[in-house]
Scaffold this motif. Structure first.
Motif, PDB file in Angstrom:
ATOM      1  N   ARG A 111       0.855  -1.186   0.000  1.00 49.80           N
ATOM      2  CA  ARG A 111       0.000   0.000   0.000  1.00 49.80           C
ATOM      3  C   ARG A 111       0.890   1.236   0.000  1.00 49.80           C
ATOM      4  NH1 ARG A 111      -3.769  -1.715   5.077  1.00 49.80           N
ATOM      5  NH2 ARG A 111      -5.174  -3.160   3.988  1.00 49.80           N
ATOM      6  N   VAL A 112       0.745   2.065  -1.014  1.00 49.49           N
ATOM      7  CA  VAL A 112       1.563   3.254  -1.123  1.00 49.49           C
ATOM      8  C   VAL A 112       0.704   4.484  -0.874  1.00 49.49           C
ATOM      9  CG1 VAL A 112       3.168   4.555  -2.558  1.00 49.49           C
ATOM     10  CG2 VAL A 112       2.925   2.071  -2.888  1.00 49.49           C
ATOM     11  N   ASP A 113       1.159   5.353   0.033  1.00 55.24           N
ATOM     12  CA  ASP A 113       0.531   6.662   0.180  1.00 55.24           C
ATOM     13  C   ASP A 113       0.949   7.530  -1.004  1.00 55.24           C
ATOM     14  OD1 ASP A 113      -1.048   6.544   2.451  1.00 55.24           O
ATOM     15  OD2 ASP A 113       0.561   7.137   3.815  1.00 55.24           O
ATOM     16  N   ALA A 114      -0.021   8.070  -1.724  1.00 53.96           N
ATOM     17  CA  ALA A 114       0.267   8.899  -2.886  1.00 53.96           C
ATOM     18  C   ALA A 114       1.063  10.135  -2.497  1.00 53.96           C
ATOM     19  CB  ALA A 114      -1.034   9.323  -3.567  1.00 53.96           C
ATOM     20  N   ARG A 115       1.777  10.672  -3.434  1.00 54.29           N
ATOM     21  CA  ARG A 115       2.561  11.885  -3.223  1.00 54.29           C
ATOM     22  C   ARG A 115       1.699  12.965  -2.572  1.00 54.29           C
ATOM     23  NH1 ARG A 115       7.119  14.537  -6.486  1.00 54.29           N
ATOM     24  NH2 ARG A 115       7.379  12.429  -7.343  1.00 54.29           N
ATOM     25  N   GLY A 116       2.179  13.474  -1.432  1.00 53.92           N
ATOM     26  CA  GLY A 116       1.484  14.538  -0.715  1.00 53.92           C
ATOM     27  C   GLY A 116       0.412  14.062   0.235  1.00 53.92           C
ATOM     28  N   SER A 117       0.193  12.742   0.314  1.00 62.69           N
ATOM     29  CA  SER A 117      -0.890  12.196   1.137  1.00 62.69           C
ATOM     30  C   SER A 117      -0.333  11.257   2.204  1.00 62.69           C
ATOM     31  CB  SER A 117      -1.887  11.430   0.256  1.00 62.69           C
ATOM     32  OG  SER A 117      -2.458  12.276  -0.717  1.00 62.69           O
ATOM     33  N   GLY A 118      -1.040  11.186   3.317  1.00 60.23           N
ATOM     34  CA  GLY A 118      -0.639  10.274   4.377  1.00 60.23           C
ATOM     35  C   GLY A 118       0.776  10.549   4.822  1.00 60.23           C
ATOM     36  N   ARG A 119       1.630   9.555   4.739  1.00 55.44           N
ATOM     37  CA  ARG A 119       3.001   9.684   5.219  1.00 55.44           C
ATOM     38  C   ARG A 119       4.008   9.908   4.081  1.00 55.44           C
ATOM     39  NH1 ARG A 119       3.473   8.761  10.501  1.00 55.44           N
ATOM     40  NH2 ARG A 119       5.660   8.095  10.349  1.00 55.44           N
ATOM     41  N   SER A 120       3.489  10.232   2.869  1.00 57.52           N
ATOM     42  CA  SER A 120       4.352  10.549   1.724  1.00 57.52           C
ATOM     43  C   SER A 120       4.350  12.046   1.467  1.00 57.52           C
ATOM     44  CB  SER A 120       3.867   9.825   0.468  1.00 57.52           C
ATOM     45  OG  SER A 120       4.014   8.429   0.574  1.00 57.52           O
ATOM     46  N   PRO A 121       5.514  12.694   1.442  1.00 55.56           N
ATOM     47  CA  PRO A 121       5.558  14.137   1.188  1.00 55.56           C
ATOM     48  C   PRO A 121       5.327  14.460  -0.284  1.00 55.56           C
ATOM     49  CG  PRO A 121       7.773  13.259   1.316  1.00 55.56           C
ATOM     50  CD  PRO A 121       6.850  12.110   1.658  1.00 55.56           C
ATOM     51  N   GLY A 122       5.081  15.764  -0.545  1.00 55.25           N
ATOM     52  CA  GLY A 122       4.962  16.215  -1.923  1.00 55.25           C
ATOM     53  C   GLY A 122       3.702  17.002  -2.181  1.00 55.25           C
ATOM     54  N   PHE A 123       3.449  17.269  -3.449  1.00 56.73           N
ATOM     55  CA  PHE A 123       2.320  18.087  -3.898  1.00 56.73           C
ATOM     56  C   PHE A 123       1.202  17.181  -4.391  1.00 56.73           C
ATOM     57  CE2 PHE A 123      -0.067  20.507  -7.072  1.00 56.73           C
ATOM     58  CZ  PHE A 123      -0.257  21.729  -6.426  1.00 56.73           C
ATOM     59  N   ILE A 124      -0.006  17.384  -3.874  1.00 57.97           N
ATOM     60  CA  ILE A 124      -1.151  16.569  -4.280  1.00 57.97           C
ATOM     61  C   ILE A 124      -1.747  17.129  -5.568  1.00 57.97           C
ATOM     62  CG2 ILE A 124      -3.444  15.733  -3.665  1.00 57.97           C
ATOM     63  CD1 ILE A 124      -2.725  16.113  -0.741  1.00 57.97           C
ATOM     64  N   ASP A 125      -1.797  16.291  -6.592  1.00 58.36           N
ATOM     65  CA  ASP A 125      -2.431  16.661  -7.861  1.00 58.36           C
ATOM     66  C   ASP A 125      -3.117  15.424  -8.405  1.00 58.36           C
ATOM     67  OD1 ASP A 125      -3.275  18.030 -10.054  1.00 58.36           O
ATOM     68  OD2 ASP A 125      -1.286  18.457 -10.866  1.00 58.36           O
ATOM     69  N   SER A 126      -4.349  15.205  -7.972  1.00 59.62           N
ATOM     70  CA  SER A 126      -5.048  13.938  -8.209  1.00 59.62           C
ATOM     71  C   SER A 126      -5.161  13.598  -9.684  1.00 59.62           C
ATOM     72  CB  SER A 126      -6.438  13.996  -7.593  1.00 59.62           C
ATOM     73  OG  SER A 126      -6.359  14.073  -6.193  1.00 59.62           O
ATOM     74  N   PHE A 127      -4.719  12.392 -10.012  1.00 62.11           N
ATOM     75  CA  PHE A 127      -4.822  11.784 -11.334  1.00 62.11           C
ATOM     76  C   PHE A 127      -3.980  12.477 -12.399  1.00 62.11           C
ATOM     77  CE2 PHE A 127      -9.013  10.868  -9.272  1.00 62.11           C
ATOM     78  CZ  PHE A 127      -8.767   9.532  -9.018  1.00 62.11           C
ATOM     79  N   ALA A 128      -3.177  13.449 -12.027  1.00 57.06           N
ATOM     80  CA  ALA A 128      -2.301  14.098 -12.997  1.00 57.06           C
ATOM     81  C   ALA A 128      -1.173  13.148 -13.397  1.00 57.06           C
ATOM     82  CB  ALA A 128      -1.737  15.392 -12.418  1.00 57.06           C
ATOM     83  N   SER A 129      -0.456  13.523 -14.448  1.00 59.21           N
ATOM     84  CA  SER A 129       0.579  12.638 -14.985  1.00 59.21           C
ATOM     85  C   SER A 129       1.669  12.336 -13.963  1.00 59.21           C
ATOM     86  CB  SER A 129       1.180  13.242 -16.252  1.00 59.21           C
ATOM     87  OG  SER A 129       1.654  14.551 -16.013  1.00 59.21           O
ATOM     88  N   GLN A 130       1.939  13.263 -13.033  1.00 57.82           N
ATOM     89  CA  GLN A 130       2.954  12.993 -12.005  1.00 57.82           C
ATOM     90  C   GLN A 130       2.545  11.815 -11.135  1.00 57.82           C
ATOM     91  OE1 GLN A 130       6.173  14.677 -11.221  1.00 57.82           O
ATOM     92  NE2 GLN A 130       6.163  12.615 -10.341  1.00 57.82           N
ATOM     93  N   GLU A 131       1.280  11.782 -10.724  1.00 59.61           N
ATOM     94  CA  GLU A 131       0.800  10.640  -9.943  1.00 59.61           C
ATOM     95  C   GLU A 131       0.957   9.343 -10.717  1.00 59.61           C
ATOM     96  OE1 GLU A 131      -2.530  11.498  -6.523  1.00 59.61           O
ATOM     97  OE2 GLU A 131      -3.104  10.451  -8.355  1.00 59.61           O
ATOM     98  N   THR A 132       0.610   9.379 -11.995  1.00 65.38           N
ATOM     99  CA  THR A 132       0.691   8.167 -12.796  1.00 65.38           C
ATOM    100  C   THR A 132       2.137   7.709 -12.947  1.00 65.38           C
ATOM    101  OG1 THR A 132      -1.267   8.914 -14.008  1.00 65.38           O
ATOM    102  CG2 THR A 132      -0.024   7.106 -14.958  1.00 65.38           C
ATOM    103  N   ARG A 133       3.055   8.644 -13.142  1.00 67.05           N
ATOM    104  CA  ARG A 133       4.472   8.278 -13.227  1.00 67.05           C
ATOM    105  C   ARG A 133       4.974   7.714 -11.898  1.00 67.05           C
ATOM    106  NH1 ARG A 133       4.698  13.130 -16.260  1.00 67.05           N
ATOM    107  NH2 ARG A 133       5.470  14.298 -14.435  1.00 67.05           N
ATOM    108  N   ASP A 134       4.523   8.315 -10.788  1.00 66.65           N
ATOM    109  CA  ASP A 134       4.882   7.764  -9.476  1.00 66.65           C
ATOM    110  C   ASP A 134       4.407   6.317  -9.340  1.00 66.65           C
ATOM    111  OD1 ASP A 134       6.014  10.162  -8.694  1.00 66.65           O
ATOM    112  OD2 ASP A 134       4.321  10.786  -7.446  1.00 66.65           O
ATOM    113  N   PHE A 135       3.189   6.074  -9.746  1.00 64.60           N
ATOM    114  CA  PHE A 135       2.617   4.732  -9.646  1.00 64.60           C
ATOM    115  C   PHE A 135       3.448   3.756 -10.485  1.00 64.60           C
ATOM    116  CE2 PHE A 135      -1.865   2.554  -9.530  1.00 64.60           C
ATOM    117  CZ  PHE A 135      -1.332   1.535  -8.758  1.00 64.60           C
TER     118      PHE A 135
END
Length: 588
Positions: A111-135
């Protein structure tokens, strides 16, 4: 101001053996830009290489299901008591697989906390290409760990299903199969602009479920008392800094009323999805989770794909014995090379719905069902009727859009009749305004004239189906449109000339019902969200559950009464043959 606070989980305490599993908390996953995401890993005790079931999302990997959503959890277990058997439930989180049920089956859950959420730092940008690349990078990390067999599958509901389609289109080498359970693929049409009409759903969800677990809330956020861990990290950030680290979703949606690069960046390219797919949808997923599951099955490029559609609440069957067995057989085949899924499982599995909300599981070979008898019911505005025969004489009726609208009914069915598949309508209308919104509602009416309502994915009682169209978005995409499913490009608005009649093709989302003898089908034409008028039902995200769930279209600016509550005239018969197209399915 930034301050660091202590966590009860440090050093060796991040690796424990508990509840028959080896658990590693806050495992670092480095991204290519230097950001470190955090994951929890649950796997069998001892050495070995295991297939990986992964999820990536913003709801907090350490936030217990029963603490955050007690009403839904209790209802789920009451409906399916087996969900609580053989598990403590303390590792269960919202819309993700229970490791105590999956690790004994020989899987490692990540289980991965998305960038900027939970215990993962960063900028939250839901469903943007950065999230997809992180995944993508998380999948590749999971596929190369010493405890991994090199095959990663994706599992989860809703948000955790939506991003499966998007990352699969990037084709990570270690991705072996996906099971998007009640997700979506088109971020514009499926969730935020139904027929071009803006929905307020996601900004509401964002404030309640994503901002509340943003990384940096620290001590002001929620705490998992069982683990002694702060769900949103060990850093306290000031409100201004938190705001600067997340996208302003409501503002962005208002700034992009038409499909452009913003939407394309957040929607899956199904032509690039080649991985094996099990797409699981819900008949009650109106305005959010059904259209995308079907589109993903029909339009993805994968040569190994299956569709399953069920009923009940949004999160329930995923955890039930039915859902776990379905997923296990799929993942066993593609991640373990076990079983005979590809020969045993039909391409399409439909739980056929009856008015008493019982279901019959039936195998089909395709969607829509090939033997469908596409049946046209013509509108008769003079008699508020739907007829199999075209009306030679013209008729019309005028309604106030924000009022009760117009409802037209078929004759009573003489024998049990199944309606399963996509639905469409062609309406001829004029407005006294330069634009109007059409809200179409499909109903089942019992012999006494009362509407039969159904349990929805996120709505306690809802109608058979719904469809929407903003008249200024009436242009058709001729390359993609089908007789039973019109597709609109939503790339521009062309105002109406007040008083002029326009031909409007409206997509009504797929449905399933076996209509008993004596019952009728009705079509309502409104200029507002459906409201069944019943009382005593719960609220979600501050919205009363009145038949349209949380997927309401209530922006007073985007739907001002000056424009959208001006009288509308519905025309039928003669030169204006308005009709409803129903998918009647005869027995095999």
């Amino acid at each position: 101001m930034v301050s660091t606070v202590g966590s009860a989980r440090r050093g060796d305490e991040n690796v424990v053996q508990a509840d028959g599993m080896q658990i590693e908390y806050d495992v670092p996953i480095p991204m290519s830009d230097g950001t470190i995401l955090r994951a929890n890993v649950f796997r069998p005790i001892g050495d070995g290489e295991f297939p990986v079931l992964m999820s990536y999302g913003p709801y907090g990997k350490d936030l217990p299901f029963q603490d955050a959503y007690p009403r839904q959890f209790d209802a789920m277990v009451k409906a399916h008591p087996e969900i609580a058997v053989g598990t403590t439930g303390k590792h269960q989180v919202w819309e993700l697989a229970d490791p105590e049920r999956w690790v004994p089956l020989g899987y490692a859950l990540v289980r991965v906390d998305a960038r900027g959420s939970g215990r993962s730092p960063g900028f939250i940008d839901s469903f943007a290409s950065q999230e997809t690349r992180d995944f993508y990078e998380c999948i590749e990390w999971g596929g190369t760990q010493p405890w991994s067999n090199g095959k990663v599958g994706l599992s989860g509901i809703s948000y955790y299903a939506i991003n499966q389609w998007a990352v699969a289109a990037l084709q990570p080498p270690h991705l072996a199969a996906i099971c998007p359970w009640e997700g979506m693929v088109d971020w514009y049409r499926d969730a935020n602009y139904h027929g071009g009409i803006p929905s307020s759903f996601f900004p509401r969800l964002y404030g309640v479920q994503i901002e509340t677990v943003q990384h940096g809330l620290g001590t002001r956020g929620q705490k998992n008392e069982r683990l002694g861990v702060l769900v949103s990290g060990d850093v306290d950030l000031g409100e201004d800094e938190l705001g600067a680290r997340r996208a302003d979703v409501a503002q962005e949606l208002r700034q992009h009323p038409f499909i452009d690069s913003y939407w394309r960046d957040r929607s899956a390219d199904l032509s690039k999805v080649h991985v094996p797919v099990l797409s699981a949808g819900n008949w009650g997923g109106q305005a959010l989770h059904l259209r995308g599951n079907i589109a993903g099955f029909v339009e993805s490029a994968s040569e190994q794909k299956w569709l399953e559609v069920h009923g009940e609440a949004h999160w329930t069957l995923y955890y039930s014995d039915y859902g776990v067995d379905l997923q296990r057989r799929f993942f066993d085949y593609f991640l373990k090379d076990e079983g005979d899924w590809s020969h045993e499982q039909p391409p399409v599995s439909l739980n056929i719905r009856h008015p008493d909300e019982t279901f019959e599981l039936r195998a089909e070979q395709e969607w829509p069902i090939a033997r469908t008898d596409w049946t046209t019911y013509y509108l008769d505005a003079a008699d508020n009727a739907l007829s199999l025969d075209p009306r030679p004489q013209p008729s019309e009726i005028t309604y106030e859009p924000f009022g009760p609208g117009v409802t037209l009914l078929t004759p009573a069915f003489e024998e049990a009749t199944e309606i399963t598949g996509p639905v469409a309508a062609k309406l001829f209308v004029s407005s006294e305004s330069e634009d109007t919104d059409l809200f179409l509602v499909l109903h089942l009416i019992d012999p006494d004239g009362a509407e039969v309502l159904f349990e929805g994915a996120t709505e306690p009682r809802h109608p058979l189906s719904q469809g929407w169209l903003r008249a200024s978005h009436r242009a058709l995409d001729s390359a993609r449109s089908l007789p039973y499913q019109p597709v609109h490009p939503h790339d521009a608005a062309v105002p109406l000339v007040p008083g002029e009649t326009y031909e409007l093709d409206v997509e009504i989302w797929p449905t399933c019902i076996v209509v008993p003898p004596g019952c009728r089908i009705a079509l309502s034409v409104l200029g507002r969200d459906f409201d069944h008028g019943r009382e005593g039902l719960p609220t979600a995200y501050g919205v009363e559950m009145r038949g349209s769930g949380v997927n309401v279209h209530d922006d007073p600016v985007a739907r001002s009464a000056d424009v959208y509550n001006r009288p509308v005239t519905l025309r039928s018969g003669g030169a204006h043959p308005s009709y409803l197209l129903l998918p009647v399915v005869p027995p095999a």
